[in-house]
Design a protein around this motif. Structure first.
Motif, mmCIF file in Angstrom:
data_model
loop_
_atom_site.group_PDB
_atom_site.id
_atom_site.type_symbol
_atom_site.label_atom_id
_atom_site.label_comp_id
_atom_site.label_asym_id
_atom_site.label_seq_id
_atom_site.Cartn_x
_atom_site.Cartn_y
_atom_site.Cartn_z
ATOM 1 N N ARG A 137 0.875 -0.765 0.033
ATOM 2 C CA ARG A 137 0.043 0.116 -0.204
ATOM 3 C C ARG A 137 0.592 1.327 0.076
ATOM 4 O O ARG A 137 0.311 1.840 -0.592
ATOM 5 C CB ARG A 137 -0.904 -0.328 1.141
ATOM 6 N N TRP A 149 3.572 1.621 -1.366
ATOM 7 C CA TRP A 149 4.294 1.823 -2.949
ATOM 8 C C TRP A 149 3.891 2.542 -3.523
ATOM 9 O O TRP A 149 4.068 2.761 -4.682
ATOM 10 C CB TRP A 149 5.235 0.103 -3.329
ATOM 11 N N ASP A 150 2.300 1.602 -3.015
ATOM 12 C CA ASP A 150 0.863 2.066 -4.125
ATOM 13 C C ASP A 150 0.798 3.543 -4.343
ATOM 14 O O ASP A 150 0.354 4.568 -5.288
ATOM 15 C CB ASP A 150 0.118 1.050 -4.006
ATOM 16 N N TRP A 196 3.568 5.791 -5.296
ATOM 17 C CA TRP A 196 4.228 5.906 -6.855
ATOM 18 C C TRP A 196 2.757 5.863 -7.465
ATOM 19 O O TRP A 196 2.552 7.178 -8.694
ATOM 20 C CB TRP A 196 4.685 4.516 -8.011
ATOM 21 N N PHE A 197 1.382 5.896 -7.200
ATOM 22 C CA PHE A 197 0.565 5.757 -8.198
ATOM 23 C C PHE A 197 -0.229 6.694 -7.652
ATOM 24 O O PHE A 197 -2.320 6.609 -8.263
ATOM 25 C CB PHE A 197 0.029 4.402 -8.276
ATOM 26 N N LYS A 198 -0.726 7.690 -6.271
ATOM 27 C CA LYS A 198 -1.552 8.318 -5.922
ATOM 28 C C LYS A 198 -1.752 9.385 -7.278
ATOM 29 O O LYS A 198 -0.230 10.467 -6.994
ATOM 30 C CB LYS A 198 -0.626 8.521 -4.656
#
Lengths: 244, 403
Positions: free
Chosen positions: B14, B16-17, B20-22
């Motif tokens: 979570r 990592w997510d 990078w991906f917010k």
């Protein structure tokens, strides 16, 4: 509803981030009104009477894309770390990683060592003086870098030409079978000067300008005192050999 | 044990997510585009003052020798294909493209072209380059990966004029910013690490070797010879700052100090060594660590609207830096029974439908959960969320509430 879809809605639900005290109608209404207000703000309109369209929010990425991008990020991260680590002295492992990972970084101009003023700031500067002799006997004399070159970034370009002159070399095999590196910078620079000034002969001299110690400066020596300069002839190049 | 491991792995994924991906507002990235574009335009326009000296067939660097040295390496440059006499046309066309990139015109195309232009010049004239060009290429590459023309651009102006919607948040924008941030960390880390190999960085004389170099000097810095301790101090601080940057910059409380020290150092390089372009482009890279939400608000014309709930940002925003700040307890540390009662942010934001800040939008999970649970009483009053002490919007710590 697509325009207000939240990019994170595909994520697994985090129980701690949930507020059970909110009612669905209010939450949904708030999302819509927030997005509209935000869109208005980007259009420079803070009022509620605008007829302009709402902002388009890109949906979040699918998890398969995230996994693929994550793998690429890991690879790229390793390559970014391996590149500067391979600068000598380096271990065989670092060099191996660098050889395998840095090829594409080199294509992207990311294969840098980032050794700014390291391991030591230079104890001297490398300069190049030249004398171009034309067929009619007139001469052009100069030195690079010339502190009169403006703007400053162009001066630094010329400074780098001389500072990195001997990095510009190629490997070849000598008559006796040995591998030898030859600096290509001086000859290339002589060729340029010969063509630019229509010269018949170009003489190059390498100048090393040492940085004086603090004690020397305190003793009254100027930074450009002649004792801090040493000169080494690099050779004489003729037009015939430079511009056949 | 298995449960704890599973929970840890889940947290890592979570984190990592989120990292990078917010999705983030692209204003920050657009600002970096403008700053980088200005530097690209300036530095490439300067090439034009000595174009044939560096890019002609009889340039300082003989093109045949450069290609010989680069043989076997995929070093792209359009300069290899420019016929003699066309250098000026190609060059000023390239500068025009860079101007388009800077102002954000046709950005989806010009951002790619800007990167190709930057590396083409770099690959054609390798020994005339210095740190400026490395950072130029790096920033242009990562900007090309994100929607850097989505704001503060001609493209955005045209979209509004045509009634087309703007991109509000973007995952790619976050990805670009993160890549720039991590590259800056790598740059400073290796810059610091490589200095540890040098004697002058240990005996404290390195800064003198830079300031006392006449070829670098723009102002007479020999007065520093009378203050050897100052030379030593600046030398040691430089190494410590560069080595610690990659760690301290992620600490919200220390970030302003780290960036302020960076500003001093890079402006000092510009002032004392005449390397203004290098110093400024490094600061552009450092600017990737500025708070995106705050920048978005500053550059939003809605900033004049009062934002009454600023002290209670949304949950999503609270978690921005949790993974980098062990002062902030993880959300899972908060008892579930207390959590729901102690999270007022969404209730607060529900009373302010005119908010313009993306940071105050309700978390999407709330939407999903509340639809299913059919809870009522959206106006619940509750104390500030204790599970997050750091207020990202104001870059300050909130006082903790008793549990």
């Amino acid at each position: 509803m697509d325009s207000t879809r939240d990019p994170l809605e595909n994520e697994p639900v985090d129980p701690d981030s949930i507020d059970d005290s909110l009612s669905p109608p209010n939450v949904l209404a708030d999302i819509d009104s927030d997005r509209t207000a935000s869109a208005d703000s980007h259009r420079g309109n803070t009022g509620s009477q605008t007829q302009e369209p709402a902002s388009a929010e890109k949906p979040g990425w699918h998890w398969t894309i995230k996994v693929a991008v994550s793998l690429a990020l890991v690879w790229h991260g390793l390559a970014v770390l391996a590149g500067p680590a391979s600068v000598n002295p380096s271990s065989p492992l670092q060099q191996k990683l660098s050889d395998n990972g840095v090829t594409y970084l080199r294509a992207l101009a990311l294969d840098n060592g980032y050794h700014f003023f390291a391991p030591n700031p230079g104890t001297n500067s490398t300069l190049l003086s030249y004398r171009v002799v034309r067929a009619d006997g007139t001469e052009v004399v100069g030195r690079i870098p010339d502190r009169n070159i403006q703007p400053r970034v162009l001066y630094h370009r010329h400074f780098m030409l001389t500072e990195r002159m001997h990095e510009f070399e190629t490997q070849h095999t000598t008559d006796d079978g040995n591998e030898e590196w030859t600096a290509r910078g001086p000859r290339s620079y002589a060729r340029h000067l010969c063509h630019k000034h229509n010269g018949d002969r170009v003489e190059l001299t390498l100048i090393q300008h040492s940085v004086p110690l603090m004690e020397s400066v305190l003793a009254g020596k100027a930074l450009d005192d002649p004792e801090f300069y040493t000169e080494t002839p690099l050779g004489v190049f003729t037009r015939k050999e430079l511009l056949p | 044990m298995i449960k704890a491991t599973s929970r840890y792995c889940n947290d890592v994924v979570r984190g990592w997510d989120r990292f990078w991906f917010k999705p983030v507002d692209p204003t920050h990235l657009s600002l970096l585009r403008i700053a980088t574009g200005m530097m690209l335009v300036y530095t490439h326009a300067v090439w034009g003052l000595a174009l044939t000296d560096f890019f002609g067939p009889y340039s300082w660097l003989d093109p045949e020798v450069v290609q010989e040295i680069q043989s076997g390496r995929p070093l792209l440059s359009f300069w290899w294909y420019v016929p003699a006499g066309w250098e000026a046309v190609v060059h000023w066309t390239a500068v025009s493209v860079l101007v388009c990139f800077m102002v954000g015109f046709l950005t989806p195309v010009t951002k790619i072209l800007a990167f190709l232009i930057a590396i083409s010049y770099a690959h054609r004239s390798p020994t005339a380059l210095f740190g400026l060009d490395q950072i130029n290429c790096m920033l242009t590459l990562y900007l090309a990966l994100g929607p850097c023309g989505a704001r503060l651009s001609v493209d955005a102006w045209l979209r509004r004029k045509r009634g087309k919607p703007l991109i509000e948040k973007s995952t790619a924008a976050n990805l670009s910013l993160r890549l720039i941030q991590l590259q800056m960390c790598a740059i400073y880390f290796y810059a610091g690490l490589s200095k540890l190999k040098g004697e002058f960085w240990w005996n404290g004389e390195a800064m003198w070797m830079a300031f006392g170099n006449l070829e670098y000097q723009t102002y007479d810095m020999t007065w520093m010879a009378r203050h050897p301790y100052l030379v030593n101090l600046s030398t040691h601080i430089t190494v410590i700052w560069e080595l610690s940057f990659c760690v301290l910059i992620w600490r919200p409380l220390l970030r302003p100090l780290v960036l302020a020290a960076g500003v001093v150092m890079h402006l000092g390089i510009g002032f004392a060594l005449g390397m203004w372009t290098f110093g400024l482009i490094m600061l552009v890279g450092c600017a990737s660590f500025l708070p995106s939400d705050t920048l978005a608000r500053w550059f939003s014309r809605a900033k004049s609207v009062k934002e009454p709930e600023a002290e209670t940002p949304a949950i999503e925003n609270d978690e921005d830096y949790r993974e980098f700040d062990d002062l902030t307890p993880a959300a899972d540390d908060v008892p579930v029974a207390a959590t729901n009662a102690e999270r007022p942010a969404l209730a607060s934001s529900s009373t302010t439908p005119t908010s313009s800040s993306p940071a105050r939008e309700p978390h999407p999970h709330v939407q999903a959960r509340t639809v299913a649970a059919q809870h009522v009483n959206p106006q619940t009053e509750a104390p500030p969320n204790p599970s997050s002490d750091f207020d990202d919007e104001n870059e300050t710590f909130r006082p903790r509430q008793p549990r």
